[in-house]
Write an enzyme that holds these catalytic residues in place. Structure first.
Site: not given
Ligand code: UD1
Ligand code: UDP
Length: 360
Positions: A209
């Site tokens: 992601h």
């Molecule tokens: C964010 C964090 C990243 C973290 C991740 C955890 C930032 C810059 N990035 O990335 O560091 O590792 O969360 O998972 O803060 N979206 C949905 N539904 C949701 C959430 C997201 O559809 O519930 C889609 C939307 O199109 C959104 C895109 O994912 O625009 C990105 O979501 P965003 O929260 O901006 O960043 P992440 O990639 O989730």
């Molecule tokens: N995680 C979860 N379900 C998923 C993917 C990740 O519960 O489908 C949990 C994972 O076990 C970990 C946390 O989410 O505890 C990590 O989140 P993510 O990989 O989204 O973000 P990052 O750690 O890279 O910021």
């Protein structure tokens, strides 16, 4: 009674907050007010964690998401600033390195309120990553910095934090607290292995992601073709982040793997514990693999959890298909022997609570 304003918004922050909120509830002398920025909003990216892990319901829900970095961070700051002015917390607590983290820290500091950063001191040394920018800026304006590892402490020393007016504490990793506590529950609460037809069989658990992979078409298509190749040999299970799902569809790529919706934490813990190995660009998953005695292949060029790579529990492959196959073959042949304890022993949350009560 101490007043603590907790800012959370993204999936890993819910898991970290679950551990710390439990420690807060145990002492009874801290009033925690939770703000959910709304950064993550799908049921499987947000509500499921509150329900399963019994995280206290947020008092404030800002519903700010799906925006550019500037718009998201700015709108969060504006809303959080007002909450801080109304609530006047003793501390504003932020986790990790997301836009919600930086927005909470900046909003609090600008109105002269103390900021606590959990997961401080981590560095990838890649300033192209949004997470690196968020964590460096958050660290610099925090009053209390809780560091998970030796390396995190060293990084702050190297940046001159000994000379700054802040308290730096090595407390271990709150994700380890959560993993150890919820692993017991996940065994009985999750049926993901049965529902995905994985009981008893070998499989690789994969997540993708990070923007550094998803936002570069070349890297994303290399990853998809590497996964497709691997899946021919050993099933690859891929709980797919909505961001990656959208970008893969937009590029017209096809994944031949067991693609499932994002899963809750109990299901995730079961998948990790029963996998043959983990393939990921997640920060949290790299540590959880280690905690549950699994090797991890990290689909990035750098990691903040360098100790895992230095001691051969984790290999950084980037998106290079040959490097990924080689690492898979290497780890599938190797036995996992744990000779290190990098992340504390499940007491990181208690150390946070006790430190804040002592510092007042
Ligand atoms: C964010 C964090 C990243 C973290 C991740 C955890 C930032 C810059 N990035 O990335 O560091 O590792 O969360 O998972 O803060 N979206 C949905 N539904 C949701 C959430 C997201 O559809 O519930 C889609 C939307 O199109 C959104 C895109 O994912 O625009 C990105 O979501 P965003 O929260 O901006 O960043 P992440 O990639 O989730
Ligand atoms: N995680 C979860 N379900 C998923 C993917 C990740 O519960 O489908 C949990 C994972 O076990 C970990 C946390 O989410 O505890 C990590 O989140 P993510 O990989 O989204 O973000 P990052 O750690 O890279 O910021």
């Amino acid at each position: 009674m101490m007043k603590l304003l907790t800012i959370i918004g993204a999936r890993p922050q819910f898991i970290k907050a679950a551990a710390v909120s439990r420690a807060i509830a145990n002492v009874g002398s801290i009033k925690e007010i939770i703000v959910h920025t709304g950064q993550h909003f799908d049921k499987n990216m947000s509500d499921i964690f509150f329900e399963e892990m019994h995280i206290p319901r947020p008092q404030y829900h800002l519903d700010i998401n799906s925006l550019s970095h500037g718009a998201m961070t700015g709108r969060m700051m504006e809303a959080i600033e007002q909450i801080i002015l109304d609530e006047k917390p003793d501390y504003t607590l932020v986790y990790g390195d997301t836009n919600s983290t930086l927005a909470g820290a900046l909003a609090a500091k600008k109105v002269h309120r103390k900021v606590v950063h959990v997961e401080a001191g981590l560095r990838s040394f890649n300033m192209d990553m949004p997470e690196e920018i968020n964590r460096i800026l958050t660290d610099r304006i925090s009053d209390v910095l809780f560091c998970p590892t030796d390396l995190a402490i060293q990084n702050l020393k190297n940046e001159g934090f000994d000379n700054f007016n802040c308290l730096v504490v090595q407390n271990g990793d709150v994700m380890e607290d959560a993993a150890l506590y919820y692993a017991q529950l996940s065994e009985s609460k999750s049926d993901i292995l049965e529902s995905c037809g994985l009981s008893g069989g070998d499989f690789i658990l994969c997540t993708i992601h990070r923007a550094e992979n998803t936002d570069h078409p070349e890297r994303l298509s290399q990853l998809v073709s590497a996964i497709n190749q691997l899946h021919k040999k050993i099933p690859v299970v891929l709980p797919l982040h909505p961001r990656t799902h959208k970008l893969i569809s937009a590029q017209g790529l096809t994944i031949n793997a067991k693609v499932i919706e994002p899963v809750g934490y109990f299901d995730m813990l079961q998948l990790i514990r029963h996998s043959s190995l983990v393939l990921t660009d997640s920060g949290g998953l790299q540590k959880e693999a280690f905690i549950f005695n699994k090797f991890c292949i990290t689909l990035r060029e750098q990691t903040e959890w360098r100790e895992l790579v230095d001691h051969d529990y984790n290999i950084l492959t980037g998106t290079n298909a040959d490097a990924i196959y080689k690492a898979v073959e290497y780890f599938l042949r190797k036995s996992f022997v744990k000779n290190h304890d990098f992340y504390g022993s499940g007491k990181a949350s208690d150390i946070i609570v006790n430190t804040l009560l002592r510092e007042g």
